[in-house]
Write a protein that holds these residues in place. Structure first.
Motif, PDB file in Angstrom:
ATOM      1  N   ALA A  81     -29.748  -9.110  68.219  1.00  0.00           N
ATOM      2  CA  ALA A  81     -30.723  -7.935  68.354  1.00  0.00           C
ATOM      3  C   ALA A  81     -31.284  -8.533  67.807  1.00  0.00           C
ATOM      4  CB  ALA A  81     -28.591  -7.346  67.465  1.00  0.00           C
ATOM      5  N   LEU A  82     -31.567  -9.118  66.268  1.00  0.00           N
ATOM      6  CA  LEU A  82     -32.555  -9.979  65.966  1.00  0.00           C
ATOM      7  C   LEU A  82     -33.425  -9.837  66.552  1.00  0.00           C
ATOM      8  CD1 LEU A  82     -30.523 -12.034  63.566  1.00  0.00           C
ATOM      9  CD2 LEU A  82     -31.264  -9.593  63.573  1.00  0.00           C
ATOM     10  N   LEU A 142     -22.905  -5.049  80.570  1.00  0.00           N
ATOM     11  CA  LEU A 142     -24.465  -3.941  79.473  1.00  0.00           C
ATOM     12  C   LEU A 142     -25.223  -4.045  78.517  1.00  0.00           C
ATOM     13  CD1 LEU A 142     -21.583  -0.574  78.955  1.00  0.00           C
ATOM     14  CD2 LEU A 142     -24.250  -1.439  80.621  1.00  0.00           C
ATOM     15  N   ALA A 143     -24.456  -5.392  77.573  1.00  0.00           N
ATOM     16  CA  ALA A 143     -25.709  -6.360  76.626  1.00  0.00           C
ATOM     17  C   ALA A 143     -26.576  -6.712  77.261  1.00  0.00           C
ATOM     18  CB  ALA A 143     -24.974  -7.076  75.805  1.00  0.00           C
ATOM     19  N   LEU A 203     -38.341   0.575  76.635  1.00  0.00           N
ATOM     20  CA  LEU A 203     -37.298  -0.190  76.724  1.00  0.00           C
ATOM     21  C   LEU A 203     -36.694  -1.250  75.452  1.00  0.00           C
ATOM     22  CD1 LEU A 203     -39.098  -1.220  79.984  1.00  0.00           C
ATOM     23  CD2 LEU A 203     -37.865   0.626  80.198  1.00  0.00           C
ATOM     24  N   ASN A 204     -37.594  -1.185  74.594  1.00  0.00           N
ATOM     25  CA  ASN A 204     -36.838  -2.127  73.119  1.00  0.00           C
ATOM     26  C   ASN A 204     -35.945  -1.002  72.477  1.00  0.00           C
ATOM     27  OD1 ASN A 204     -37.084  -4.713  72.396  1.00  0.00           O
ATOM     28  ND2 ASN A 204     -38.279  -3.729  70.382  1.00  0.00           N
ATOM     29  N   PHE A 216     -31.911  -1.763  72.705  1.00  0.00           N
ATOM     30  CA  PHE A 216     -31.277  -2.066  70.838  1.00  0.00           C
ATOM     31  C   PHE A 216     -29.717  -0.960  71.416  1.00  0.00           C
ATOM     32  CE2 PHE A 216     -30.400  -0.904  66.673  1.00  0.00           C
ATOM     33  CZ  PHE A 216     -30.208  -1.959  66.249  1.00  0.00           C
ATOM     34  N   VAL A 217     -30.167   0.363  71.838  1.00  0.00           N
ATOM     35  CA  VAL A 217     -29.511   1.315  72.408  1.00  0.00           C
ATOM     36  C   VAL A 217     -27.985   0.472  73.299  1.00  0.00           C
ATOM     37  CG1 VAL A 217     -28.509   3.628  73.107  1.00  0.00           C
ATOM     38  CG2 VAL A 217     -30.749   3.122  71.432  1.00  0.00           C
ATOM     39  N   LEU A 218     -28.525   0.385  73.924  1.00  0.00           N
ATOM     40  CA  LEU A 218     -27.394  -1.131  75.270  1.00  0.00           C
ATOM     41  C   LEU A 218     -26.308  -1.760  74.316  1.00  0.00           C
ATOM     42  CD1 LEU A 218     -29.566  -0.724  78.420  1.00  0.00           C
ATOM     43  CD2 LEU A 218     -27.553   0.672  78.325  1.00  0.00           C
ATOM     44  N   LEU A 219     -27.428  -2.106  73.514  1.00  0.00           N
ATOM     45  CA  LEU A 219     -26.041  -3.173  72.502  1.00  0.00           C
ATOM     46  C   LEU A 219     -25.411  -3.017  71.945  1.00  0.00           C
ATOM     47  CD1 LEU A 219     -26.516  -6.764  73.106  1.00  0.00           C
ATOM     48  CD2 LEU A 219     -28.202  -6.999  70.484  1.00  0.00           C
ATOM     49  N   VAL A 220     -26.098  -2.325  70.941  1.00  0.00           N
ATOM     50  CA  VAL A 220     -25.386  -1.549  69.407  1.00  0.00           C
ATOM     51  C   VAL A 220     -24.316  -0.726  70.066  1.00  0.00           C
ATOM     52  CG1 VAL A 220     -25.750  -0.299  67.740  1.00  0.00           C
ATOM     53  CG2 VAL A 220     -27.221  -1.816  68.199  1.00  0.00           C
TER      54      VAL A 220
END
Length: 340
Positions: free
Chosen positions: A39-40, A279-280, A298-299, A303-307
């Motif tokens: 995430a970072l 998904l992450a 794409l970035n 981030f949307v997929l991760l969070v």
């Protein structure tokens, strides 16, 4: 307005993300720190900062967890201490690898790619475990003090020096050092506590009963986090603002996650956790593609997929917990109504 060196938007984001990671930690016994570093990275932080801050976060969460398991006698401190040297050396080796890649300008790419493979593999293992649990619902429960056959085979080879563990069993110092060193390298390179590797290794390779393996693994996370955050901190790459915000959220999330275990069957949620990790993994892959193809959109998708996947599993845990509480309330009220 800036608080702890973060904008209000980032502060809220990190507290919320820390809360979700805390829920996973309290419910699954895994800190979810393997989600913090990617995430970072996606947010644009340099690899050393992302890894060092994640290690400090691991240290903070592991202190609370180890104390909880200590209260019920599920921590083998002798084994944890013996693993310390291997963990410390492994973390230093992993850190050196990160800085070497940083000088080549390849650290973010390599670490990100490693996360794609790691999250995908762990997610697949969780899905496999969940599906296997559904197929074996009628099997007799295993003895908590039992150990896997592979561990019994490894322990049958007496390769000196042999060490007597707290539970009275013996293990080769070579096995203990190998587990500590291997997990240390992963921790230092990726900025994770390594519980998803250390706990199975302690259980399957060293042969410690499952409950003690979980507690001892968390103690190992405490040591990994302490060594990692210290070594990265000496280089000034630990962002205390990020760490504080994450810990503030995880402190509450861990309590809620732990309480949910009394109402929710882990098997009901494990399959969703596996899907989240996959998904992450896809999300981190999109982040890497964004860097290679220079496509910022794409970035954002990454981030949307991760969070988003993390938020989804958090909601699923809450859903099953509320559903279970309501079911129990109805059952408790039924006898009263039927006795009139």
């Amino acid at each position: 307005m800036v608080v702890l060196g973060l904008t209000i938007e980032l502060l809220i984001l990190f507290v919320a993300f820390g809360f979700m990671v805390g829920v996973f930690f309290g419910f699954f016994g895994m800190g979810g720190s393997f989600l913090v570093t990617p995430a970072l990275l996606i947010l644009g932080y340099p690899a050393p900062v992302a890894i060092g801050s994640s290690m400090a976060f691991v240290f903070g969460t592991a202190i609370i967890a180890t104390m909880k398991h200590h209260d019920v006698g599920q921590v083998d401190y002798k084994l944890g201490a013996l693993m310390f040297v291997g963990i410390a050396l492994g973390i230093e080796a992993g850190k050196m690898g990160v800085y070497f890649l940083e000088t080549l300008g390849q650290a973010e790419i390599v670490v990100g790619t490693a996360y794609v493979l790691l999250l995908g593999a762990i997610g697949a293992l969780f899905l496999r475990s969940a599906l296997a649990a559904e197929d074996n619902d009628d099997d007799e429960p295993k003895d908590e003090d039992d150990i896997p056959e592979i561990a019994k085979t490894i322990k049958s080879y007496n390769i000196p020096p042999m060490v007597t563990l707290t539970d009275g069993s013996k293990a080769s110092m070579w096995t203990i050092s190998g587990v500590g060193g291997g997990v240390g390298v992963v921790s230092g390179f990726l900025g994770v506590g390594g519980g998803f590797l250390r706990m199975p290794a302690i259980y399957y390779l060293i042969g410690v009963p499952l409950a003690a393996a979980v507690g001892t693994s968390l103690f190992g996370a405490l040591m990994s986090g302490a060594v990692g955050s210290f070594t990265y901190g000496l280089d000034g790459v630990v962002d205390l603002g990020i760490v504080t915000a994450l810990l503030a959220g995880s402190a509450l999330g861990a309590r809620i996650g732990s309480a949910s275990t009394a109402y929710v069957d882990e098997d009901d949620v494990t399959i969703y956790f596996g899907i989240m990790l996959i998904l992450a993994s896809i999300g981190v892959a999109f982040g890497e593609l964004s860097n290679w193809l220079n496509m910022p959109v794409l970035n954002r998708v990454s981030f949307v997929l991760l969070v988003g996947s993390s938020a989804f599993v958090t909601v699923v845990i809450f859903y099953y917990a509320i559903k279970s509480v309501r079911t129990n309330e109805h059952r408790a009220a039924a006898p009263a109504g039927g006795g009139e």
